[in-house]
Design a protein around this motif. Structure first.
Motif, PDB file in Angstrom:
ATOM      1  N   VAL A  44       0.821  -1.207   0.000  1.00  0.00           N
ATOM      2  CA  VAL A  44       0.000   0.000   0.000  1.00  0.00           C
ATOM      3  C   VAL A  44       0.863   1.267   0.000  1.00  0.00           C
ATOM      4  O   VAL A  44       0.543   2.249  -0.671  1.00  0.00           O
ATOM      5  CB  VAL A  44      -0.954  -0.015   1.213  1.00  0.00           C
ATOM      6  N   SER A  45       1.984   1.233   0.725  1.00  0.00           N
ATOM      7  CA  SER A  45       2.812   2.432   0.835  1.00  0.00           C
ATOM      8  C   SER A  45       3.580   2.740  -0.446  1.00  0.00           C
ATOM      9  O   SER A  45       4.193   3.805  -0.560  1.00  0.00           O
ATOM     10  CB  SER A  45       3.801   2.292   1.999  1.00  0.00           C
ATOM     11  N   ALA A  46       3.518   1.845  -1.429  1.00  0.00           N
ATOM     12  CA  ALA A  46       4.217   2.089  -2.692  1.00  0.00           C
ATOM     13  C   ALA A  46       3.711   3.346  -3.387  1.00  0.00           C
ATOM     14  O   ALA A  46       4.452   3.983  -4.143  1.00  0.00           O
ATOM     15  CB  ALA A  46       4.069   0.885  -3.619  1.00  0.00           C
ATOM     16  N   ILE A  47       2.459   3.714  -3.145  1.00  0.00           N
ATOM     17  CA  ILE A  47       1.933   4.932  -3.758  1.00  0.00           C
ATOM     18  C   ILE A  47       1.546   5.971  -2.717  1.00  0.00           C
ATOM     19  O   ILE A  47       0.796   6.909  -3.007  1.00  0.00           O
ATOM     20  CB  ILE A  47       0.713   4.623  -4.655  1.00  0.00           C
ATOM     21  N   ALA A  48       2.031   5.813  -1.494  1.00  0.00           N
ATOM     22  CA  ALA A  48       1.565   6.668  -0.402  1.00  0.00           C
ATOM     23  C   ALA A  48       2.356   7.955  -0.243  1.00  0.00           C
ATOM     24  O   ALA A  48       2.060   8.740   0.649  1.00  0.00           O
ATOM     25  CB  ALA A  48       1.605   5.889   0.912  1.00  0.00           C
ATOM     26  N   VAL A  49       3.357   8.221  -1.066  1.00  0.00           N
ATOM     27  CA  VAL A  49       4.174   9.411  -0.887  1.00  0.00           C
ATOM     28  C   VAL A  49       3.381  10.647  -1.250  1.00  0.00           C
ATOM     29  O   VAL A  49       2.809  10.735  -2.338  1.00  0.00           O
ATOM     30  CB  VAL A  49       5.452   9.340  -1.748  1.00  0.00           C
ATOM     31  N   SER A  50       3.341  11.607  -0.331  1.00  0.00           N
ATOM     32  CA  SER A  50       2.683  12.882  -0.593  1.00  0.00           C
ATOM     33  C   SER A  50       3.637  13.814  -1.331  1.00  0.00           C
ATOM     34  O   SER A  50       4.790  13.988  -0.930  1.00  0.00           O
ATOM     35  CB  SER A  50       2.251  13.530   0.731  1.00  0.00           C
ATOM     36  N   GLU A  51       3.191  14.412  -2.415  1.00  0.00           N
ATOM     37  CA  GLU A  51       4.044  15.299  -3.200  1.00  0.00           C
ATOM     38  C   GLU A  51       4.449  16.538  -2.409  1.00  0.00           C
ATOM     39  O   GLU A  51       5.492  17.134  -2.646  1.00  0.00           O
ATOM     40  CB  GLU A  51       3.330  15.728  -4.491  1.00  0.00           C
ATOM     41  N   ASP A  52       3.628  16.914  -1.424  1.00  0.00           N
ATOM     42  CA  ASP A  52       3.904  18.131  -0.667  1.00  0.00           C
ATOM     43  C   ASP A  52       4.800  17.883   0.542  1.00  0.00           C
ATOM     44  O   ASP A  52       5.708  18.646   0.827  1.00  0.00           O
ATOM     45  CB  ASP A  52       2.590  18.769  -0.185  1.00  0.00           C
ATOM     46  N   THR A  53       4.543  16.779   1.250  1.00  0.00           N
ATOM     47  CA  THR A  53       5.230  16.572   2.533  1.00  0.00           C
ATOM     48  C   THR A  53       6.131  15.349   2.572  1.00  0.00           C
ATOM     49  O   THR A  53       6.886  15.174   3.517  1.00  0.00           O
ATOM     50  CB  THR A  53       4.196  16.439   3.665  1.00  0.00           C
TER      51      THR A  53
ATOM     52  N   LEU B 274      -5.379   1.802   3.528  1.00  0.00           N
ATOM     53  CA  LEU B 274      -5.680   2.640   2.378  1.00  0.00           C
ATOM     54  C   LEU B 274      -4.610   3.698   2.188  1.00  0.00           C
ATOM     55  O   LEU B 274      -4.060   4.236   3.164  1.00  0.00           O
ATOM     56  CB  LEU B 274      -7.040   3.334   2.536  1.00  0.00           C
ATOM     57  N   ALA B 275      -4.337   4.014   0.921  1.00  0.00           N
ATOM     58  CA  ALA B 275      -3.418   5.094   0.585  1.00  0.00           C
ATOM     59  C   ALA B 275      -3.923   5.797  -0.663  1.00  0.00           C
ATOM     60  O   ALA B 275      -4.500   5.171  -1.550  1.00  0.00           O
ATOM     61  CB  ALA B 275      -2.006   4.555   0.346  1.00  0.00           C
ATOM     62  N   ASN B 276      -3.706   7.120  -0.727  1.00  0.00           N
ATOM     63  CA  ASN B 276      -4.130   7.909  -1.885  1.00  0.00           C
ATOM     64  C   ASN B 276      -3.033   8.866  -2.290  1.00  0.00           C
ATOM     65  O   ASN B 276      -2.331   9.424  -1.441  1.00  0.00           O
ATOM     66  CB  ASN B 276      -5.399   8.701  -1.553  1.00  0.00           C
ATOM     67  N   SER B 277      -2.871   9.045  -3.585  1.00  0.00           N
ATOM     68  CA  SER B 277      -1.907   9.986  -4.133  1.00  0.00           C
ATOM     69  C   SER B 277      -2.533  10.677  -5.329  1.00  0.00           C
ATOM     70  O   SER B 277      -3.124  10.021  -6.192  1.00  0.00           O
ATOM     71  CB  SER B 277      -0.626   9.260  -4.563  1.00  0.00           C
ATOM     72  N   VAL B 278      -2.431  11.997  -5.378  1.00  0.00           N
ATOM     73  CA  VAL B 278      -3.038  12.755  -6.469  1.00  0.00           C
ATOM     74  C   VAL B 278      -2.479  12.310  -7.811  1.00  0.00           C
ATOM     75  O   VAL B 278      -3.205  12.166  -8.806  1.00  0.00           O
ATOM     76  CB  VAL B 278      -2.796  14.264  -6.265  1.00  0.00           C
ATOM     77  N   SER B 279      -1.186  12.053  -7.862  1.00  0.00           N
ATOM     78  CA  SER B 279      -0.553  11.723  -9.139  1.00  0.00           C
ATOM     79  C   SER B 279      -0.503  10.222  -9.428  1.00  0.00           C
ATOM     80  O   SER B 279      -0.367   9.822 -10.583  1.00  0.00           O
ATOM     81  CB  SER B 279       0.867  12.283  -9.172  1.00  0.00           C
TER      82      SER B 279
END
Length: 375
Positions: A276-285, A302-307
């Motif tokens: 799940v954390s494979a896409i969990a990086v926040s572009e801002d923080t 659950l994880a969400n990323s805009v990009s």
């Protein structure tokens, strides 16, 4: 000075020594390793003023002597020579250089006099005890990931070693925290450590010591005062200043009444977090935030990323409480999970804003605390 030494033994010793030296320093001698030939022994030493490291190896010595040469350069040369080959070292006093010969290879290194090489006094190390090398490795490995790198909170930039009392037993405890997570490891107090003062061992010392411990067996002799600590194992000695500061009262952040308990298989949880954390990086923080939803013996991550999109995974757990939603930094959570050796892990919650207690079900001498984050 003139001698012959085995390249494998010299390379191994230099690998322990060279990590301490400073490449850029106002004192050139601190970039060098001191080589002292005496009788049948060759002693290598280095320091950065805060840490002193030395190691003794066997050698065929024709002429005694002492010299200093650039540590990193010597290590690079020796480790690239054929493993197990003989190396001839000879001082050339007319050119103030060290001649190195091995097979068809020839090197000449510049030298510095050793008179100005600083030494860390060991006279006041009155508390002395012995630890098994594997016990010491565990105390380091289970806590070092939580050491803070924040320079303004310098008193958290190391592992706090101290004597404590738990369940009627005297123990030796290692604790590290960066304010987001805390790791604590206990073991029975070694004989002789009863009067030890609590010391904060700096991160660099911990990392250098840990590399050395991989190459030794048996016991580690430890001596310390309020300002220094010494580790001696096999033919290696490492002496370090400790951090001059007060470690905070970490017991205040350890939850005492977290009654909502989740129990699950460690491999199931670790695998789910990793995916799940494979896409969990926040572009801002860059915070790697993930949400945990726990209900009806199911844990949903659950994880969400805009990009990048979103990820959802579910695993079976034991949880006999009302629905709970909580967020974590996935990297912090994964660091903790990776240090658990048993097959099951227990997470104890209070509410979504309170710290979580994480315990290895197989070992009651180890636990972790993790602060949640808003998702």
């Amino acid at each position: 000075m003139k001698l012959k030494v085995n390249s494998a033994e010299l390379s191994k010793a230099l690998s322990h020594i060279q990590g301490v030296v400073e490449l850029r320093h106002t004192l050139p001698i601190l970039s060098n390793v001191i080589i002292k030939a005496d009788g049948d022994n060759l002693r290598l030493s280095s320091t950065n003023l805060d840490i002193f490291c030395s190691e003794k190896i066997g050698a065929s010595i024709e002429v005694d002597g002492e010299i200093s040469v650039p540590a990193i350069t010597l290590h690079e040369i020796v480790k690239k020579l054929p493993q197990g080959s003989d190396i001839d070292l000879e001082m050339d006093e007319s050119e103030n250089s060290l001649n190195i010969k091995s097979g068809r290879s020839r090197f000449k290194l510049s030298t510095l006099p050793t008179d100005d090489f600083p030494d860390i006094s060991q006279d006041d190390l009155l508390v002395k005890f012995i630890m098994n090398v594997d016990d010491l490795k565990n105390m380091i490995d289970k806590t070092k990931f939580a050491i803070s790198n924040e320079e303004s909170r310098y008193y958290l930039n190391g592992i706090f070693f101290h004597a404590a009392h738990k369940n009627g037993i005297d123990i030796l405890r290692s604790v590290a925290t960066d304010g987001h997570r805390l790791a604590q490891y206990d073991m029975p107090l070694p004989q002789g450590a009863e009067k030890m003062s609590g010391v904060i061992i700096p991160k660099k010392t911990i990392l250098e010591l840990r590399r050395i411990l991989d190459d030794v067996n048996g016991d580690v002799h430890i001596a310390l005062s309020a300002s220094k600590i010494k580790f001696a194992c096999s033919e290696v000695e490492l002496v370090s200043k400790v951090i001059d500061g007060t470690f905070p009262d970490y017991t205040k952040v350890i939850p005492q009444n977290n009654e909502k308990k989740l129990k699950t298989n460690i491999n199931d949880l670790k695998g789910a977090i990793e995916r799940v954390s494979a896409i969990a990086v926040s572009e801002d923080t860059k915070s790697r935030g993930i949400k945990l939803i726990i209900e009806n013996d199911k844990l949903q991550l659950l994880a969400n990323s805009v990009s990048k999109g979103s990820a959802v995974e579910e695993i079976d757990v034991k949880f006999a409480n009302d629905k709970l939603e909580i967020g974590f930094n996935s990297r912090y959570l994964l660091d903790i999970i990776s240090e658990i050796d048993g097959s099951d892990v227990t997470l104890s919650f209070s509410d979504p804003a309170a710290p979580v207690l994480i315990e290895d079900d197989a070992h009651d001498h180890l636990f972790f605390v993790l602060m949640p984050m808003r998702i």
